[in-house]
Design a protein around this motif. Structure first.
Motif, PDB file in Angstrom:
ATOM      1  N   PRO A 175      36.410  38.791  39.051  1.00  0.00           N
ATOM      2  CA  PRO A 175      37.645  38.685  38.261  1.00  0.00           C
ATOM      3  C   PRO A 175      37.668  37.493  37.297  1.00  0.00           C
ATOM      4  O   PRO A 175      38.181  37.624  36.183  1.00  0.00           O
ATOM      5  CB  PRO A 175      38.725  38.567  39.337  1.00  0.00           C
ATOM      6  N   ILE A 176      37.142  36.345  37.697  1.00  0.00           N
ATOM      7  CA  ILE A 176      37.181  35.173  36.819  1.00  0.00           C
ATOM      8  C   ILE A 176      36.238  35.352  35.637  1.00  0.00           C
ATOM      9  O   ILE A 176      36.631  35.164  34.473  1.00  0.00           O
ATOM     10  CB  ILE A 176      36.819  33.892  37.609  1.00  0.00           C
ATOM     11  N   ILE A 201      44.093  39.550  45.611  1.00  0.00           N
ATOM     12  CA  ILE A 201      42.808  39.105  46.165  1.00  0.00           C
ATOM     13  C   ILE A 201      42.592  37.605  45.956  1.00  0.00           C
ATOM     14  O   ILE A 201      41.505  37.080  46.197  1.00  0.00           O
ATOM     15  CB  ILE A 201      41.633  39.887  45.546  1.00  0.00           C
ATOM     16  N   GLY A 202      43.633  36.895  45.465  1.00  0.00           N
ATOM     17  CA  GLY A 202      43.568  35.441  45.355  1.00  0.00           C
ATOM     18  C   GLY A 202      42.992  34.913  44.060  1.00  0.00           C
ATOM     19  O   GLY A 202      42.734  33.704  43.966  1.00  0.00           O
ATOM     20  N   GLU A 203      42.765  35.743  43.060  1.00  0.00           N
ATOM     21  CA  GLU A 203      42.217  35.286  41.777  1.00  0.00           C
ATOM     22  C   GLU A 203      43.378  34.945  40.834  1.00  0.00           C
ATOM     23  O   GLU A 203      43.726  35.692  39.914  1.00  0.00           O
ATOM     24  CB  GLU A 203      41.320  36.372  41.167  1.00  0.00           C
ATOM     25  N   VAL A 211      35.173  37.139  29.938  1.00  0.00           N
ATOM     26  CA  VAL A 211      34.608  38.085  28.979  1.00  0.00           C
ATOM     27  C   VAL A 211      35.670  38.510  27.964  1.00  0.00           C
ATOM     28  O   VAL A 211      35.394  38.721  26.784  1.00  0.00           O
ATOM     29  CB  VAL A 211      34.035  39.324  29.715  1.00  0.00           C
ATOM     30  N   HIS A 212      36.903  38.617  28.444  1.00  0.00           N
ATOM     31  CA  HIS A 212      37.999  38.958  27.539  1.00  0.00           C
ATOM     32  C   HIS A 212      38.157  37.916  26.441  1.00  0.00           C
ATOM     33  O   HIS A 212      38.500  38.248  25.302  1.00  0.00           O
ATOM     34  CB  HIS A 212      39.318  39.091  28.299  1.00  0.00           C
ATOM     35  N   ALA A 219      36.840  46.547  42.334  1.00  0.00           N
ATOM     36  CA  ALA A 219      37.921  47.384  41.809  1.00  0.00           C
ATOM     37  C   ALA A 219      38.904  46.560  40.987  1.00  0.00           C
ATOM     38  O   ALA A 219      39.342  46.976  39.910  1.00  0.00           O
ATOM     39  CB  ALA A 219      38.641  48.084  42.955  1.00  0.00           C
ATOM     40  N   VAL A 220      39.242  45.376  41.520  1.00  0.00           N
ATOM     41  CA  VAL A 220      40.168  44.501  40.790  1.00  0.00           C
ATOM     42  C   VAL A 220      39.531  44.019  39.495  1.00  0.00           C
ATOM     43  O   VAL A 220      40.185  43.931  38.452  1.00  0.00           O
ATOM     44  CB  VAL A 220      40.592  43.309  41.676  1.00  0.00           C
ATOM     45  N   THR A 221      38.227  43.716  39.537  1.00  0.00           N
ATOM     46  CA  THR A 221      37.526  43.268  38.329  1.00  0.00           C
ATOM     47  C   THR A 221      37.564  44.346  37.247  1.00  0.00           C
ATOM     48  O   THR A 221      37.728  44.051  36.060  1.00  0.00           O
ATOM     49  CB  THR A 221      36.058  42.912  38.653  1.00  0.00           C
TER      50      THR A 221
END
Length: 623
Positions: free
Chosen positions: A597-598, A82-84, A603-604, A265-267
């Motif tokens: 996603p970013i 998805i480009g992230e 958060v990680h 979903a990717v997040t």
């Protein structure tokens, strides 16, 4: 395959991880300032992502094992799709750091136990008949000795083969095999072992085992088998990953069908990656090992630290571990003579002896600055004692056998006194002047300071059983066990006996820690769930064989290691809980569209920082 392994190893090294981190920083700058036409995080993905993908595929194909590497690989490819690119790079970078930290903590010093065999000389004196039927010595290679060959061992030489004495008598230092502090008297018909030291008399030995089948070689093989038997402990993070991967994929798929939003979903996949979880174990272990080092305890691997927390049984060697391994005068019993006079006569006679008992008495008298006398007609009788003439009077220093040879009688009360001293594991020298007993000098291997405190502390730390495993005789073993507070005793053991007892305990389902210091303890140290060596006094081979070394020989530190392990496991569990709570919150926020996603990847970082901060508390925490 070798090329793939080389590439994998190269990309997993610290310099490459640092380079990956620098490119990740450049990627952050590029988000705000658009400096580069291509996202620098691609380099991070290449460096840190490649080993993870290789590891994930290898575990699936060769071990049918779903690991955390698979989930991270899925999240990485989904983010790229998805480009992230930054999110993909950040996730694999955090995992690479965790993997490097864990690899750093599990490196074990595996120096060859084959060093044992270097104790044996290359040559032996083989006795054979010459043409005129006289006996002659021939120097041969030890490896060429065969069963039935007769070899001659002179005083001070290492015995080069297992065999039976056919001529001569001596005392043999068997501490390399049994750990006994005193030499053992040997006569015709007695068995001697490879690697032990002939102390006094010249002996001829009929070889009963070749070098490859000798007792010393058997000890080497036992240690190697025990090392191979210890499989690496499965990482906590990978245990969780077995069900994290399918759950993460299921939530992401369900989330996509409900929201029709691929980014959400990717997040979910990104925030579900166990980045903080990957750091939960290694960072806690690095901090704990760092604290242990400050207190003079060397823990060779994270696996050893974790395993120590599961230990419920502790076994001790005696000589050099619980005791100082040095004979000291413990009792002086007088019969119508002054103490200094008795000590002077005994030391005068024993000053010509090379026996450890004689040396201990001589040293004791020298420290007290008691004058000695000249001795004439000195004679040493193997297995009996010494005698000589002092000031025109015969002086005997030895055991009951020596007294019998000179027809010296003694009362039953003396026999009772001797029995009492023997029951305490002490060596006793009877001194007679002019064929009349004038006193006794008892010697023993002295218990180290704080041993009783150490045993009590182990029980307080969660240990249920303490066992003494020693090559010493039953009386000496039981006496030391009683004084130290150890509840179970196994005496007169060879190295293979110790291994057998430890294996039996492990087969019963208990984890056992073996604490020793000698070469004879190497196989037992490797067989036990955890091997702990006394670093200062212990042999190099024992220290190499052990998982943990106490560099100051302070036996109390054994309980400290147990408490530290308990605290480390608790810290790891707290870290895992923190990471799972953060994941749960992040998943919810991802499905609600609050995180992308970013931001999910960032958060990680927060979770990872919290885990590292909590783990770092172990470094200075009092346990």
């Amino acid at each position: 395959m070798n090329i793939l392994k080389q590439i994998y190893d190269s990309l997993s090294r610290l310099p490459m991880i640092i380079i990956a981190g620098l490119f990740l920083i450049l990627s952050i700058l590029n988000i705000f300032f658009h400096i580069f036409p291509v996202d620098p995080a691609w380099i991070t993905i290449l460096i840190c992502g490649t080993p993870l993908v290789v590891l994930a595929l290898q575990r699936i194909i060769t071990q049918f094992f779903i690991s955390s590497a698979l989930l991270i690989s899925i999240a990485m490819f989904a983010s790229i799709y998805i480009g992230e690119i930054f999110a993909a790079g950040e996730v694999v970078f955090i995992m690479a750091i965790g993997a490097w930290l864990e690899d750093r903590t599990v490196e074990k010093a595996k120096k060859g136990i084959e060093g044992l065999l270097r104790l044996i000389p290359d040559k032996a004196k083989k006795i054979k008949k010459s043409d005129n039927n006289s006996l002659a010595e021939e120097i041969v290679d030890v490896s060429d000795l065969r069963i039935g060959d007769v070899i001659r061992i002179l005083p001070g030489e290492i015995i080069v083969a297992d065999g039976e004495i056919i001529s001569g008598e001596t005392s043999v230092n068997q501490s390399i095999l049994t750990g006994e502090s005193l030499p053992v008297d040997k006569f015709v018909g007695d068995v001697v072992f490879t690697g032990t030291l002939n102390c006094f008399g010249s002996i001829d030995v009929a070889v009963t085992k070749t070098l490859q089948n000798s007792s010393l070689k058997k000890m080497v093989l036992l240690a190697k088998e025990a090392e191979n038997k210890q499989a690496p402990m499965q990482k906590i993070v990978d245990k969780w990953a077995q069900w994290l991967v399918p759950i993460a994929c299921l939530i992401a798929i369900v989330g996509y069908f409900i929201t029709k939003d691929l980014t959400k979903a990717v997040t979910v996949l990104v925030v579900f990656c166990p980045c903080a979880l990957a750091l939960a174990t290694p960072v806690s272990i690095v901090a704990a090992i760092g604290q242990a080092t400050k207190f003079g305890v060397v823990i060779k691997s994270g696996e050893a630290l974790e395993k120590m927390g599961t230990v419920s049984v502790v076994a001790f060697d005696k000589t050099g571990t619980l005791t100082k391994g040095i004979l000291e005068v413990s009792d002086i019993i007088l019969f119508n003579i002054e103490e200094n006079k008795l000590l002077s006569l005994a030391a005068s006679c024993e000053s010509h002896s090379e026996h450890p008992i004689g040396k201990a008495i001589t040293s004791y008298v020298r420290e007290k600055k008691i004058p000695t006398h000249k001795v004439s007609n000195f004679v040493m009788s193997i297995g009996k004692g010494v005698h000589g003439i002092i000031q025109e009077e015969p002086i005997l220093c030895g055991n009951e056998k020596l007294l019998e040879d000179f027809h010296v009688s003694y009362e039953d009360s003396l026999k009772l006194t001797l029995d009492k001293l023997y029951s305490q594991g002490k060596a006793v020298v009877i001194i007679a002047r002019d064929y009349k007993v004038i006193g006794l000098i008892a010697l023993c291997d002295v218990l180290k300071e704080n041993v009783k405190e150490a045993i009590y502390s182990l029980y307080s730390a969660g240990i249920h059983r303490t066992i003494l495993l020693t090559g010493d005789n039953k009386n000496a073993a039981e006496y030391i066990a009683k004084k130290s507070g150890i509840t179970e005793v196994n005496s007169s053991l060879l190295p293979e006996d110790k291994v057998s007892i430890i294996s039996q305990i492990e087969n019963e389902g208990d984890y056992i820690c073996m604490i020793g210091d000698g070469i004879n303890d190497a196989a037992a140290l490797r067989t036990a769930s955890i091997g702990m060596a006394m670093g200062t006094m212990g042999s190099d081979i024992a220290i190499d064989a052990a998982d943990i070394a106490l560099m100051g020989d302070d036996i109390v530190k054994t309980a400290y290691v147990k408490r530290l392990s308990n605290a480390t496991i608790h810290n790891i569990k707290v870290n895992i809980s923190i990471s799972m709570v953060i994941n749960a919150i992040a998943i919810t926020l991802s499905l609600l569209g609050i995180l992308n996603p970013i931001t999910g990847a960032l958060v990680h970082n927060v979770g990872s920082v919290l885990v590292v901060m909590n783990a770092a508390r172990l470094y200075d925490r009092k346990v």
